[in-house]
Scaffold this motif. Structure first.
Motif, PDB file in Angstrom:
ATOM      1  N   ASP A  22       0.922  -1.078  -0.037  1.00  0.00           N
ATOM      2  CA  ASP A  22       0.121   0.064  -0.120  1.00  0.00           C
ATOM      3  C   ASP A  22       0.872   1.219  -0.073  1.00  0.00           C
ATOM      4  O   ASP A  22       0.583   2.414  -0.602  1.00  0.00           O
ATOM      5  CB  ASP A  22      -0.827   0.005   1.415  1.00  0.00           C
ATOM      6  CG  ASP A  22      -2.131  -0.942   1.222  1.00  0.00           C
ATOM      7  OD1 ASP A  22      -2.390  -1.586   0.118  1.00  0.00           O
ATOM      8  OD2 ASP A  22      -2.632  -1.290   2.054  1.00  0.00           O
ATOM      9  N   ASN A  30      -0.391   6.624  -6.151  1.00  0.00           N
ATOM     10  CA  ASN A  30      -1.686   5.848  -5.952  1.00  0.00           C
ATOM     11  C   ASN A  30      -1.932   5.096  -7.356  1.00  0.00           C
ATOM     12  O   ASN A  30      -3.175   4.794  -7.654  1.00  0.00           O
ATOM     13  CB  ASN A  30      -2.555   6.658  -5.411  1.00  0.00           C
ATOM     14  CG  ASN A  30      -2.508   7.341  -4.199  1.00  0.00           C
ATOM     15  OD1 ASN A  30      -2.118   6.330  -3.219  1.00  0.00           O
ATOM     16  ND2 ASN A  30      -2.676   8.213  -3.873  1.00  0.00           N
ATOM     17  N   ARG A 137      -0.523  -4.312  -7.918  1.00  0.00           N
ATOM     18  CA  ARG A 137      -1.795  -4.824  -7.620  1.00  0.00           C
ATOM     19  C   ARG A 137      -1.871  -6.287  -7.622  1.00  0.00           C
ATOM     20  O   ARG A 137      -2.161  -7.023  -6.761  1.00  0.00           O
ATOM     21  CB  ARG A 137      -2.775  -4.771  -8.818  1.00  0.00           C
ATOM     22  CG  ARG A 137      -3.953  -5.367  -8.657  1.00  0.00           C
ATOM     23  CD  ARG A 137      -5.180  -4.889 -10.051  1.00  0.00           C
ATOM     24  NE  ARG A 137      -5.306  -3.677  -9.847  1.00  0.00           N
ATOM     25  CZ  ARG A 137      -4.833  -2.772 -10.506  1.00  0.00           C
ATOM     26  NH1 ARG A 137      -4.271  -2.945 -11.678  1.00  0.00           N
ATOM     27  NH2 ARG A 137      -5.637  -1.298 -10.696  1.00  0.00           N
ATOM     28  N   TYR A 161      -7.631  -2.056  -4.871  1.00  0.00           N
ATOM     29  CA  TYR A 161      -7.518  -0.534  -5.014  1.00  0.00           C
ATOM     30  C   TYR A 161      -8.714  -0.108  -5.750  1.00  0.00           C
ATOM     31  O   TYR A 161      -9.369  -0.970  -6.528  1.00  0.00           O
ATOM     32  CB  TYR A 161      -6.148  -0.158  -5.562  1.00  0.00           C
ATOM     33  CG  TYR A 161      -4.996  -0.596  -4.772  1.00  0.00           C
ATOM     34  CD1 TYR A 161      -4.711  -0.035  -3.758  1.00  0.00           C
ATOM     35  CD2 TYR A 161      -4.302  -1.736  -5.067  1.00  0.00           C
ATOM     36  CE1 TYR A 161      -3.702  -0.386  -2.919  1.00  0.00           C
ATOM     37  CE2 TYR A 161      -3.187  -2.039  -4.448  1.00  0.00           C
ATOM     38  CZ  TYR A 161      -3.005  -1.621  -3.212  1.00  0.00           C
ATOM     39  OH  TYR A 161      -1.956  -2.083  -2.498  1.00  0.00           O
TER      40      TYR A 161
END
Length: 188
Positions: A22, A30, A137, A161
């Motif tokens: 994260d 992000n 991911r 996400y």
């Protein structure tokens, strides 16, 4: 700082892995579709502030064109800044900055600020995922399953996400088809 240390002590290895990933996503704007290679390059730049592309290529055994694309992305997304080299006017030095520095520092807390341990973590996920260009991911899917041991596909996807559902399903399917994970239930 004390709160972070307490959280680190109470978290399982799987939870820590999820948190590190994260923080790497945060460090890369992000963008969970960022490759683990990009995260590794950013970590290397932070490990060696003022480094040059030539030095990164030598340390990481990367092709110039691949590194140029990654450096361009990192620069365009505000992850790194470039400065003129004091040694050679034709060369730019690279430095991690802004939100990327904050995200990397947060990830490094789980490794007692040891860049090499964070690099080893990223390389391990790259090897385990057995894909041409695994993403953050993909690593999060693996870390989540490592932490939970048993989970449904829906549960895994719900802990990823904000992305189009098709993106998450495709990433999950590629990991499943590669044989990296097995026994995941399709039902919620």
């Amino acid at each position: 700082m004390v709160k972070d240390l307490a959280n680190n002590a109470m978290a399982t290895d799987g939870q820590k892995a999820c948190l590190v990933i994260d923080h790497l996503v945060e460090a890369l704007g992000n963008d969970p579709s960022s490759s683990l290679r990009r995260a590794l390059i950013l970590t290397d730049i932070d490990h060696h502030p003022g480094t040059t592309q030539a030095e990164i290529m030598a340390r990481m055994d990367l092709h110039k064109s691949a590194l140029n694309r990654e450096i361009e992305w990192l620069f365009n997304y505000g992850c790194i800044m470039m400065q003129d080299s004091a040694k050679d006017a034709r060369t730019k030095t690279l430095h991690v900055c802004g939100y990327s520095k904050k995200g990397l520092d947060s990830a490094l807390e789980y490794f007692k600020s040891d860049h090499q341990k964070l690099k080893n973590f990223i390389v391990l996920y790259t090897k385990v995922l057995r894909q041409e260009k695994p993403t953050l991911r993909d690593a999060k899917i693996l870390a989540y399953l490592y932490n939970k041991k048993v989970a449904s596909k829906a549960e895994v996807l719900n802990n990823l996400y904000d992305a189009p559902t098709t993106t998450d399903h495709r990433a999950f399917g590629e990991i499943l088809n590669a044989g990296v994970i097995k026994g995941v239930q399709d039902a919620a």
